[in-house]
Design a protein around this motif. Structure first.
Motif, PDB file in Angstrom:
ATOM      1  N   ASP A  10      21.027 -77.538   4.148  1.00 44.08           N
ATOM      2  CA  ASP A  10      21.186 -76.535   3.093  1.00 44.08           C
ATOM      3  C   ASP A  10      22.001 -77.098   1.926  1.00 44.08           C
ATOM      4  O   ASP A  10      22.555 -76.365   1.123  1.00 44.08           O
ATOM      5  CB  ASP A  10      21.853 -75.265   3.639  1.00 44.08           C
ATOM      6  CG  ASP A  10      23.246 -75.533   4.193  1.00 44.08           C
ATOM      7  OD1 ASP A  10      23.681 -76.705   4.177  1.00 44.08           O
ATOM      8  OD2 ASP A  10      23.905 -74.578   4.637  1.00 44.08           O
ATOM      9  N   LEU A  35      21.080 -66.438   7.998  1.00 46.04           N
ATOM     10  CA  LEU A  35      21.989 -67.512   7.613  1.00 46.04           C
ATOM     11  C   LEU A  35      21.380 -68.458   6.587  1.00 46.04           C
ATOM     12  O   LEU A  35      22.071 -68.979   5.719  1.00 46.04           O
ATOM     13  CB  LEU A  35      22.417 -68.298   8.861  1.00 46.04           C
ATOM     14  CG  LEU A  35      23.237 -67.520   9.897  1.00 46.04           C
ATOM     15  CD1 LEU A  35      23.504 -68.398  11.117  1.00 46.04           C
ATOM     16  CD2 LEU A  35      24.540 -67.026   9.296  1.00 46.04           C
ATOM     17  N   ARG A  36      20.072 -68.668   6.679  1.00 46.27           N
ATOM     18  CA  ARG A  36      19.426 -69.650   5.803  1.00 46.27           C
ATOM     19  C   ARG A  36      18.776 -69.014   4.582  1.00 46.27           C
ATOM     20  O   ARG A  36      18.853 -69.552   3.479  1.00 46.27           O
ATOM     21  CB  ARG A  36      18.382 -70.458   6.585  1.00 46.27           C
ATOM     22  CG  ARG A  36      18.974 -71.355   7.653  1.00 46.27           C
ATOM     23  CD  ARG A  36      17.897 -72.268   8.236  1.00 46.27           C
ATOM     24  NE  ARG A  36      17.255 -73.065   7.196  1.00 46.27           N
ATOM     25  CZ  ARG A  36      17.782 -74.168   6.678  1.00 46.27           C
ATOM     26  NH1 ARG A  36      18.949 -74.604   7.098  1.00 46.27           N
ATOM     27  NH2 ARG A  36      17.143 -74.833   5.733  1.00 46.27           N
ATOM     28  N   THR A  37      18.093 -67.892   4.775  1.00 48.49           N
ATOM     29  CA  THR A  37      17.398 -67.211   3.669  1.00 48.49           C
ATOM     30  C   THR A  37      17.694 -65.717   3.729  1.00 48.49           C
ATOM     31  O   THR A  37      16.819 -64.914   4.085  1.00 48.49           O
ATOM     32  CB  THR A  37      15.873 -67.464   3.743  1.00 48.49           C
ATOM     33  OG1 THR A  37      15.408 -67.097   5.062  1.00 48.49           O
ATOM     34  CG2 THR A  37      15.546 -68.915   3.484  1.00 48.49           C
ATOM     35  N   PRO A  38      18.916 -65.328   3.414  1.00 45.34           N
ATOM     36  CA  PRO A  38      19.335 -63.929   3.583  1.00 45.34           C
ATOM     37  C   PRO A  38      18.512 -62.922   2.793  1.00 45.34           C
ATOM     38  O   PRO A  38      18.434 -61.753   3.164  1.00 45.34           O
ATOM     39  CB  PRO A  38      20.794 -63.947   3.130  1.00 45.34           C
ATOM     40  CG  PRO A  38      20.937 -65.173   2.301  1.00 45.34           C
ATOM     41  CD  PRO A  38      19.995 -66.165   2.879  1.00 45.34           C
ATOM     42  N   LYS A  75      23.677 -67.793  -2.929  1.00 48.05           N
ATOM     43  CA  LYS A  75      22.508 -68.353  -2.264  1.00 48.05           C
ATOM     44  C   LYS A  75      22.947 -69.175  -1.051  1.00 48.05           C
ATOM     45  O   LYS A  75      24.081 -69.641  -0.988  1.00 48.05           O
ATOM     46  CB  LYS A  75      21.705 -69.211  -3.250  1.00 48.05           C
ATOM     47  CG  LYS A  75      21.169 -68.384  -4.426  1.00 48.05           C
ATOM     48  CD  LYS A  75      20.496 -69.252  -5.465  1.00 48.05           C
ATOM     49  CE  LYS A  75      19.900 -68.393  -6.574  1.00 48.05           C
ATOM     50  NZ  LYS A  75      20.920 -67.596  -7.279  1.00 48.05           N
ATOM     51  N   PRO A  76      22.060 -69.367  -0.070  1.00 44.95           N
ATOM     52  CA  PRO A  76      22.444 -70.041   1.183  1.00 44.95           C
ATOM     53  C   PRO A  76      22.472 -71.559   1.076  1.00 44.95           C
ATOM     54  O   PRO A  76      22.037 -72.270   1.975  1.00 44.95           O
ATOM     55  CB  PRO A  76      21.350 -69.584   2.150  1.00 44.95           C
ATOM     56  CG  PRO A  76      20.138 -69.445   1.291  1.00 44.95           C
ATOM     57  CD  PRO A  76      20.651 -68.902  -0.028  1.00 44.95           C
ATOM     58  N   ARG A 132      21.349 -58.004   8.074  1.00 44.43           N
ATOM     59  CA  ARG A 132      22.233 -59.041   7.547  1.00 44.43           C
ATOM     60  C   ARG A 132      23.695 -58.698   7.808  1.00 44.43           C
ATOM     61  O   ARG A 132      24.507 -59.558   8.176  1.00 44.43           O
ATOM     62  CB  ARG A 132      21.976 -59.215   6.047  1.00 44.43           C
ATOM     63  CG  ARG A 132      22.627 -60.455   5.444  1.00 44.43           C
ATOM     64  CD  ARG A 132      22.049 -60.780   4.084  1.00 44.43           C
ATOM     65  NE  ARG A 132      22.296 -59.733   3.117  1.00 44.43           N
ATOM     66  CZ  ARG A 132      21.360 -58.998   2.534  1.00 44.43           C
ATOM     67  NH1 ARG A 132      20.085 -59.200   2.849  1.00 44.43           N
ATOM     68  NH2 ARG A 132      21.660 -58.067   1.657  1.00 44.43           N
ATOM     69  N   GLU A 160      26.336 -60.897   9.947  1.00 40.46           N
ATOM     70  CA  GLU A 160      27.593 -61.340   9.337  1.00 40.46           C
ATOM     71  C   GLU A 160      28.791 -60.884  10.157  1.00 40.46           C
ATOM     72  O   GLU A 160      29.762 -61.632  10.335  1.00 40.46           O
ATOM     73  CB  GLU A 160      27.682 -60.801   7.908  1.00 40.46           C
ATOM     74  CG  GLU A 160      26.694 -61.459   6.950  1.00 40.46           C
ATOM     75  CD  GLU A 160      26.664 -60.788   5.596  1.00 40.46           C
ATOM     76  OE1 GLU A 160      27.313 -59.716   5.454  1.00 40.46           O
ATOM     77  OE2 GLU A 160      25.984 -61.299   4.688  1.00 40.46           O
TER      78      GLU A 160
END
Length: 348
Positions: A68, A30-33, A96-97, A41, A45
């Protein structure tokens, strides 16, 4: 899926169980896919979509010491110049997240100071700020911020902090050189709003012409604190011609004024560019479609926005406190029919 009372209590652990992965994998997805495999991933999702999970931004900020959110502070939402910057920012952040939160300080330094404090209290992932001319308090806040900060739309090698932009002083000088090289000899300046960047354009314009008193006169500088518009351009040209009727060219601090001046000159029967030259700034889309086309200075607004996001995201993936970037993207003067006669390199 819309969040309801039924799924409002769904936790990150629930998503992990549904996806068949660890909680830390969910958090990273969720933060740094980009650090999670495509297979994991996709599982996360799918689970998020099925359960209707909505991350708690406040809790996430407490856990990671930042949200974020990338904050964006600009002086105007109505100015089309900044719409190009915003488009570059949103295009770059799309995959980007992170998300963008905009603050409009309306060219008011104390309002900007207040917004900087507010944004920093929210623990943003990064901050993008238009200009280099903040109050001392604002400058100190930006320099001591715990997140990456990039100042945009201007460039000064000697200024502190990270910046991506171009020199307005040099742009003003380039406009003056172009008009002089085209043979114009009584060159004026029309300016509106007169924010610090416009003042630097005027300073560069004046410096370039100051070696020859016949080229520059304060009588041919007509400025106002009013907001720019095409109508204002017609009015400022009228004032210039009443004050200095022998003027034969102008540099306008933006294309809105230049377009208005062009229309007013044509209404008066003044031949463009034979008797009068006009140079604008920002090179808006419509400027090339006028008749004659408007000479203007092109500025890399979209690239400025895009590169600002890239710089912040790059710093966040390595050393958030270690961002050090100064990028001068430059500008380009685009000659068109408002200053250049066909088949002639200079005005006779």
């Amino acid at each position: 899926m819309r969040k309801t009372k039924e799924n409002s209590s769904i936790t990150l652990i629930d998503v992990a169980n549904a996806a068949g992965v660890s909680a830390i994998t969910v958090s990273r997805a969720l933060r740094t896919p980009h650090v999670v495999s495509a297979r994991s991933r996709q599982k996360v999702e799918a689970a998020v979509e099925k359960l209707g999970y909505v991350p708690d931004a406040a809790a996430s900020a407490l856990a990671s010491n930042r949200t974020d959110i990338i904050g964006l502070l600009i002086p105007s939402l109505s100015n089309s110049v900044f719409s190009d910057v915003i488009r570059g920012i949103y295009d770059e952040v799309e995959d980007k997240p992170y998300s963008i939160q905009i603050g409009n300080f309306r060219y008011r330094p104390l309002t900007e100071e207040k917004l900087i404090r507010r944004f920093l209290r929210q623990k943003p992932a990064g901050l993008i700020v238009s200009g280099l001319d903040q109050t001392k308090v604002s400058k100190d806040l930006l320099l001591s911020a715990s997140c990456p900060v990039v100042q945009i739309m201007d460039f000064d090698e000697d200024a502190a902090g990270n910046m991506i932009g171009f020199s307005h002083f040099q742009a003003g000088a380039a406009a003056a050189r172009h008009l002089r090289d085209q043979g114009y000899r009584r060159i004026g300046f029309l300016g509106a709003r007169m924010d610090p960047r416009t003042q630097r354009r005027l300073a560069g314009f004046e410096r370039e012409l100051s070696n020859d008193d016949s080229l520059f006169s304060p009588d041919r500088v007509v400025v106002t604190s009013a907001s720019s518009s095409v109508t204002l351009g017609t009015e400022l040209l009228s004032e210039l011609l009443a004050r200095a009727p022998d003027s034969d060219a102008i540099f306008c601090n933006n294309d809105d004024l230049a377009i208005g001046a062009l229309l007013e000159a044509q209404r008066r029967g003044i031949r463009i560019p034979e008797d009068f030259g006009i140079c604008g700034f920002n090179d808006l889309e419509m400027s090339k479609h006028l008749s004659p086309g408007l000479t203007s200075i092109s500025t890399p607004r979209y690239e400025i926005g895009s590169k600002a996001v890239s710089a912040i995201v790059s710093a966040l993936s390595s050393d958030p406190a270690g961002l050090k970037t100064k990028i001068d993207l430059g500008f380009e003067l685009t000659p068109r029919g408002s200053t250049v006669q066909k088949g002639s390199a200079a005005k006779l």
